[in-house]
Design an enzyme around this catalytic site. Structure first.
Site, mmCIF file in Angstrom:
data_model
loop_
_atom_site.group_PDB
_atom_site.id
_atom_site.type_symbol
_atom_site.label_atom_id
_atom_site.label_comp_id
_atom_site.label_asym_id
_atom_site.label_seq_id
_atom_site.Cartn_x
_atom_site.Cartn_y
_atom_site.Cartn_z
ATOM 1 C CD GLU A 82 -1.974 -3.494 8.976
ATOM 2 O OE1 GLU A 82 -1.483 -2.356 8.839
ATOM 3 O OE2 GLU A 82 -2.683 -4.029 8.106
ATOM 4 C CG HIS B 21 -1.986 -1.023 1.164
ATOM 5 N ND1 HIS B 21 -2.425 -1.718 2.254
ATOM 6 C CD2 HIS B 21 -2.712 -1.466 0.102
ATOM 7 C CE1 HIS B 21 -3.382 -2.562 1.877
ATOM 8 N NE2 HIS B 21 -3.574 -2.430 0.568
#
Ligand SMILES: *[C@@H]1O[C@H](CO)[C@@H](O)[C@H](O)[C@H]1NC(C)=O
Ligand SMILES: *[C@@H]1O[C@H](CO)[C@@H](O)[C@H](O)[C@H]1NC(C)=O
Ligand SMILES: *[C@@H]1O[C@H](CO)[C@@H](O)[C@H](O)[C@H]1NC(C)=O
Length: 454
Positions: free
Chosen positions: A387, A185
């Protein structure tokens, strides 16, 4: 101020400065709230759809639930009205980021047009634009020819080369692989910074580190420093908060596929969208995107050797394991959880930051077509999505000062996984020594037996 900025932009002096980007977030705020009831959750869903707000957590409107924290960016132009609506509906909110653009400016380095970088003073505590990372990769392989090779993996939609490093000593025996990719991303810059940090750490510490010495003989690290290169560049030049790649859709009326919804695993079944305007657009078909194909092909080719697949994202502070698309655990769920929990404990020890462990569908939200799920599908024993920091204070714009502590704690997690691999899946020298002594003892016993017999 505006005119001043414009001048610098035109002169091309501050090419990377945040305020030269085409898309501005002046006065935009990121609000945090926890809808307490189903009615509140539905109200928020309606509000976000009606005003087309940029949802940061969770990523999809459908995933907004009562009792779950949510983060949303509200443009300056709607701010007052939205806040009034929240108050009218008795939905308390907290301002996480009071001016998104101000953070963007703060975290995008001011640089004059790039000179050739030098490895000796390459700054791993800064964010680097793509041309510097290409240059860095080139120099890393030149400087560490014995241990590192750089390979072409495929091209992006805009035809940029995607490279990966292979790091490890040559060996006659088949080696295992620890596969890591960063920056699937675009806006998750800390992920890209981590891949560089990881490579630096391995190269600078392997020679006086017993674990690494052993691991590098039996394992190759495959590192993809930037997975979504087109998107990453776009997040530097045009839209800081861009997430997807840059392929055009619907006759170029909208752009970009969420590459982490594009893998061929329960593709587009849950937590993904078929609308190309969506942040979670899954693409026109499984692995429709050249970036997905490049990584998937390499993994498919080497899957029998891959022991760990690690994909690095931000933000939220999680170590996620398959599956996102179903709450059914994978065959290796118990062991995978144990290893991740040990890693999270190390992370907490380092800087006291808590990382939550679990499958995405259980601890975060459902999603399909992720690389982590797909790695599980093709039989890779350990597959994790990291994450990284933070938990919303800065969101995607983690200040450069936090690169170092974030990378340090992530390093302890990866080392902890390597230790486990070394104990359980590699020949390690401790085992060899024990084995040798057992042999000696056994031969002695046999000798004595015969000596006593005769
Ligand atoms: C795509 O857009 C072009 C230019 O606007 C138009 O001429 C063409 O007919 C469009 N094609 C489709 C399939 O809509
Ligand atoms: C997706 O996976 C299925 C098996 O699960 C396979 O039959 C199909 O060919 C794959 N498609 C692509 C595009 O790789
Ligand atoms: C993030 O975590 C810190 C402590 O780890 C806490 O003080 C802060 O309130 C948290 N922020 C959010 C948005 O949850």
């Amino acid at each position: 101020m505006k005119l001043f900025n414009l001048w610098f932009c035109l002169l091309g002096i501050l090419v990377y400065e945040g305020f030269c980007m085409k898309v501005k977030y002046d006065g935009d705020q990121v609000l945090k709230m926890i809808p307490q009831t189903l009615k509140h959750a539905q109200f928020m869903q309606g509000l976000i759809q009606e005003w087309m707000l940029d949802l940061w957590k969770p990523v999809m409107v459908e995933q907004i639930q009562a009792g779950r924290e949510m983060h949303v960016r509200v443009p300056f132009s709607h701010l007052q009205e939205i806040k009034e609506k929240l108050l009218q509906n008795m939905l308390p909110y907290q301002i996480l980021i009071s001016d998104v653009q101000e953070l963007v400016n703060r975290n995008t380095p001011i640089e004059t047009k790039m000179q050739k970088i030098s490895l000796d003073n390459y700054d791993y505590t800064k964010y680097h634009p793509m041309d510097e990372i290409y240059d860095w990769m080139e120099q890393i392989q030149l400087k560490h020819r014995d241990l590192v090779t750089k390979h072409f993996m495929g091209s992006t939609y805009e035809l940029r080369p995607i490279y990966y490093f292979k790091i490890g000593w040559p060996s006659d025996k088949p080696k295992k692989i620890i596969f890591m990719d960063c920056g699937i991303h675009a806006r998750e810059w800390i992920a890209v910074a981590y891949c560089q940090w990881f490579v630096k750490e391995i190269l600078s510490s392997h020679s006086n580190n017993k674990l690494l010495t052993n691991v590098l003989k039996q394992v190759d690290f495959y590192v993809v420093p930037v997975f979504n290169i087109d998107g990453y560049i776009y997040s530097w030049t045009t839209e800081r908060l861009w997430r997807k790649n840059r392929s055009p859709h619907n006759n170029a009326t909208c752009y970009g596929v969420d590459l982490n919804r594009n893998f061929n695993s329960s593709w587009c079944s849950v937590g993904a969208s078929r609308d190309c305007n969506s942040q979670t657009f899954c693409g026109s078909a499984p692995a429709s995107e050249p970036e997905t194909q490049a990584v998937a092909n390499l993994m498919e080719r080497t899957k029998s050797q891959i022991l760990f697949y690690l994909t690095i994202h931000s933000y939220g502070q999680y170590i996620l394991l398959p599956y996102g698309s179903t709450t059914n655990p994978s065959v290796n769920h118990v062991e995978m959880t144990k290893v991740a929990e040990a890693a999270a404990a190390k992370m907490k020890e380092k800087h006291n930051i808590v990382y939550t462990v679990g499958s995405s569908s259980v601890v975060l939200y459902e999603n399909s077509g992720s690389s982590c799920d797909w790695a599980g599908d093709i039989g890779i024993k350990f597959s994790y999505t990291f994450e990284l920091r933070d938990n919303g204070t800065y969101g995607f714009q983690l200040p450069a000062e936090l690169i170092k502590p974030t990378c340090e704690e992530t390093m302890t997690a990866v080392i902890s996984m390597m230790e486990y691999a070394n104990e359980k899946y590699l020949e390690n020298s401790a085992k060899t020594v024990t084995f040798m002594w057992l042999n000696v003892l056994l031969s002695c016993a046999v000798c004595m037996y015969y000596a006593l017999l005769h």
